[in-house]
Write an enzyme that holds these catalytic residues in place. Structure first.
Site, PDB file in Angstrom:
ATOM      1  N   HIS A   1       3.312   6.377  -5.540  1.00 46.69           N
ATOM      2  CA  HIS A   1       2.827   6.729  -6.880  1.00 46.69           C
ATOM      3  C   HIS A   1       2.064   8.057  -6.830  1.00 46.69           C
ATOM      4  O   HIS A   1       2.132   8.871  -7.768  1.00 46.69           O
ATOM      5  CB  HIS A   1       1.925   5.601  -7.389  1.00 46.69           C
ATOM      6  CG  HIS A   1       1.786   5.521  -8.874  1.00 46.69           C
ATOM      7  ND1 HIS A   1       1.091   4.522  -9.502  1.00 46.69           N
ATOM      8  CD2 HIS A   1       2.239   6.326  -9.873  1.00 46.69           C
ATOM      9  CE1 HIS A   1       1.114   4.710 -10.807  1.00 46.69           C
ATOM     10  NE2 HIS A   1       1.795   5.802 -11.071  1.00 46.69           N
TER      11      HIS A   1
ATOM     12  N   GLU B   1       0.829  -1.208   0.000  1.00 47.74           N
ATOM     13  CA  GLU B   1       0.000   0.000   0.000  1.00 47.74           C
ATOM     14  C   GLU B   1       0.862   1.257   0.000  1.00 47.74           C
ATOM     15  O   GLU B   1       0.476   2.277  -0.584  1.00 47.74           O
ATOM     16  CB  GLU B   1      -0.946  -0.004   1.206  1.00 47.74           C
ATOM     17  CG  GLU B   1      -1.940  -1.164   1.214  1.00 47.74           C
ATOM     18  CD  GLU B   1      -2.741  -1.287  -0.075  1.00 47.74           C
ATOM     19  OE1 GLU B   1      -2.949  -0.264  -0.753  1.00 47.74           O
ATOM     20  OE2 GLU B   1      -3.155  -2.412  -0.409  1.00 47.74           O
TER      21      GLU B   1
END
Length: 674
Positions: A471, A465
């Site tokens: 990202h 996660e």
């Protein structure tokens, strides 16, 4: 009184003022945001100037800013900390939002402007990112039914609204089943359970208002119970409850919802001119076609089944040694796999877990991000939506990059699983806007005053996660629609799965895997045994995953089954599903697929991305796992650019080519299976 959701947020980093927001603020804020967005869309269509990128495409990007802000807060909180009021609001909002979305995408005047710009695109002086946004916007309108007329247009609106209702109900039914079931344990039932399982069970009992320990349907509690309890009768009871979520009859049963959802998705695809829902859904993904997905999954299925069957034979022999006859059952697998892991690798999770403290694993994730990308994490004290949450200010070379929020412990108000979302996404259209990123997990909460301890799988989830979060944090694009994880679904798991590999780096574990009581580093022999066991039980893990992915694909790539459960059973029989393994997500609790369209016909995405992540990490192993140039290439070509180019172009820019399945099979230890 001023609604805090509608006012300017004079808070640190403009984080939502959770200490001021109440549940009664959401509905009026939602209605006001809808009204404002409608007015903004009307202003675009009323503009008498020639349609151009600025007055139409960029104006459309800005139009729903308030709505996005309200919904990001509402859905962020509702998924992680639900209550009756929020569940009622979700049921109210979902069909309204679906209708509103259809209203925009089927606005003939708006689409005419977009179409005019699209046809003139080669004559416009657009940047590469603007070309991409125009393409994505035009494609989105076409795929949403902008070209439909009359009855077909009306029917598509009805389908979308009904699917929104079904998805919300599916999620809430699942949460209700997970929240309501628990199994109380007497003193005699505690045999064989290590201290960390006992502590988790007692904490769960306190949350349920019970005097003694209980087992709940939280994965972080039920899996360790299945691993360690020698009581086969209790394992069976717990396992069957776990796998029966959403299929218990009554108001929370999801089977009819799944059947209706599949039929409506097929009808939706046919209205839009596609042969199947899979053909529609996969058009925008890297895979492109159901056939390509099926080919990948079947390349992995055969060696995985062979490995799983070989492992089942070994565990059946162990059962015989314990004096048990009959077949190895699904509720036996975790128990005998744990015994086998101890026998073959001398690994005992009860001895391993004290070295995997949540706080130390967070430090590990942060330190790797620092060494790779120069990010620094400083705790900040800001109001958040739940006392369990924590927040960090993320900087790079002194520049604010993001606020990172972690919500790690299981509770009855939180849906199961783990996920990453944003309460604000990165963009530069309205100045430099940096993201607020949220990671949510379901780890067992420790007793007060004691550290939270993770299993190795939990630690991998933490890194996974956090890879999604990176990202978002490193995103550096102009338009929100293209930022962060706004990429093809079968590409979005690449950064997250790739980041998992840094947990396996020996020097990382040597530094951060320290004992919760003594502070001593994990012994070298234990570290070696842990890493040597990296591919242990991968036959099981691969089979349960691929079975779910194949069922998802089958449901959506042909005529919708009248009875999804019946078709699920038929397909698994056709595939030769080992009898002692169940699907990771059976249809009634397959939230990835039925809680919304996100992973529908897309659950394969984890494996598609794994082909790339296994290949991508080879570059780091060749150049050095913290090689600055390789990390810079990953950031420049993948992590910072969002969806500004096609996914295969992004990956090829980093790697120089597209990968094959070989690295994946090797990484799972299935490359030498006969």
């Amino acid at each position: 009184m001023t609604n805090p959701l509608l006012s300017n947020w004079d808070t640190p980093f403009q984080i939502p003022p959770f200490d001021q927001i109440t549940d009664r603020d959401f509905a009026p804020a939602f209605e006001q945001a809808l009204t404002e967005t409608r007015a903004n869309i009307d202003a675009i269509t009323a503009d008498t100037n020639v349609p151009d990128f600025a007055n139409t495409i960029e104006a459309l990007e800005r139009a729903d800013a308030l709505l996005n802000r309200v919904l990001a807060v509402f859905y962020g909180v509702s998924g992680a900390d639900s209550n009756e009021t929020r569940e009622a609001l979700m049921r109210e909002f979902s069909p309204k939002l679906a209708a509103f979305t259809s209203e925009i995408y089927m606005n003939a005047d708006l689409f005419a402007r977009i179409e005019e710009i699209w046809h003139a695109r080669e004559t416009l002086d657009l940047t590469e990112e603007q070309h991409r946004l125009l393409f994505v916007t035009h494609r989105g309108f076409v795929r949403a039914g902008a070209q439909l007329q009359g009855d077909e247009r009306d029917r598509l609106k009805e389908i979308k609204q009904r699917l929104a209702v079904l998805g919300t109900q599916f999620t809430q039914n699942l949460l209700a089943d997970e929240r309501e079931w628990f199994m109380e344990l007497s003193e005699a039932d505690l045999e064989g359970l290590p201290d960390f399982v006992l502590e988790s069970a007692r904490s769960a009992g306190e949350e349920k208002g019970k005097d003694g320990p209980v087992v709940t349907l939280s994965r972080s509690l039920i899996v360790p119970f299945l691993q360690f309890s020698p009581r086969r009768d209790l394992r069976e009871k717990a396992f069957e409850a776990w796998t029966a979520r959403g299929a218990n009859g009554g108001e929370t049963d999801n089977r009819d919802l799944a059947n209706e959802t599949l039929a409506l998705r097929e009808e939706r695809a046919k209205l839009l001119g596609y042969g199947s829902f899979s053909s529609y859904k996969l058009e925008t993904e890297m895979a492109k076609t159901p056939e390509a997905v099926r080919d990948l999954l079947m390349q992995v299925w055969s060696p995985a089944v062979a490995q799983a069957n070989a492992d089942a034979d070994k565990m059946t022999a162990m059962m015989r040694e314990d004096g048990m006859n009959g077949e190895l059952e699904p509720w036996d697998w975790h128990y005998y796999a744990e015994k086998r892991r101890k026998a073959e690798h001398d690994l005992d999770e009860s001895a391993l877990k004290p070295y995997l403290q949540l706080d130390r694993m967070l430090e590990a994730g942060f330190t790797c991000a620092n060494r790779l990308f120069g990010l620094e994490f400083e705790p900040v004290n800001v109001p958040l939506y739940h006392p369990d949450c924590r927040a960090w200010n993320v900087t790079k070379d002194g520049r604010h990059m993001a606020v990172f929020v972690g919500d790690y412990f299981a509770r009855g108000s939180k849906r199961s699983g783990a996920w990453c979302t944003t309460m604000r996404s990165q963009q530069k259209l309205e100045g430099e806007i940096r993201p607020i990123v949220l990671n949510v997990c379901n780890f067992s909460k420790p007793p007060k005053g004691k550290p939270a301890l993770l299993s190795y799988d939990d630690a991998r989830t933490l890194f996974h996660e956090f890879g999604h979060a990176l990202h978002q944090m490193l995103s550096d694009v102009t338009y929100e629609s293209l930022s962060g994880t706004s990429v093809a679904r079968d590409f979005v798991e690449l950064p997250s799965q790739l980041y998992e590999h840094w947990l396996e780096v020996p020097e990382v574990l040597a530094e951060f895997a320290t004992h919760c009581d003594t502070g001593e580093a994990m012994p070298q022999d234990m570290l070696k045994r842990l890493l040597d066991a990296a591919t242990f039980d991968q036959g099981f893990a691969t089979v349960e995953y691929v079975a779910s992915a194949m069922v998802d694909l089958d449901f959506h790539s042909g005529p919708a089954p009248k009875d999804a459960m019946e078709r699920q059973a038929e397909l698994l029989a056709e595939m030769g599903m080992p009898r002692a393994i169940r699907m990771r997500h059976a249809t009634p609790h397959f939230a990835h697929v039925f809680a919304g369209d996100g992973y529908s016909s897309g659950y394969y995405s984890y494996m598609w991305s794994e082909v790339m992540d296994a290949d991508a990490f080879e570059v780091f192993k060749e150049n050095g796992v913290f090689d600055p140039a390789t990390a810079k290439s990953l950031e420049d070509n993948i992590l910072s650019v969002g969806g500004t180019r096609e996914a295969d172009q992004l990956y090829s820019a980093f790697r120089g080519r597209m990968p094959g399945v070989e690295a994946l099979l090797k990484g799972r230890g299935l490359d030498k299976v006969a």
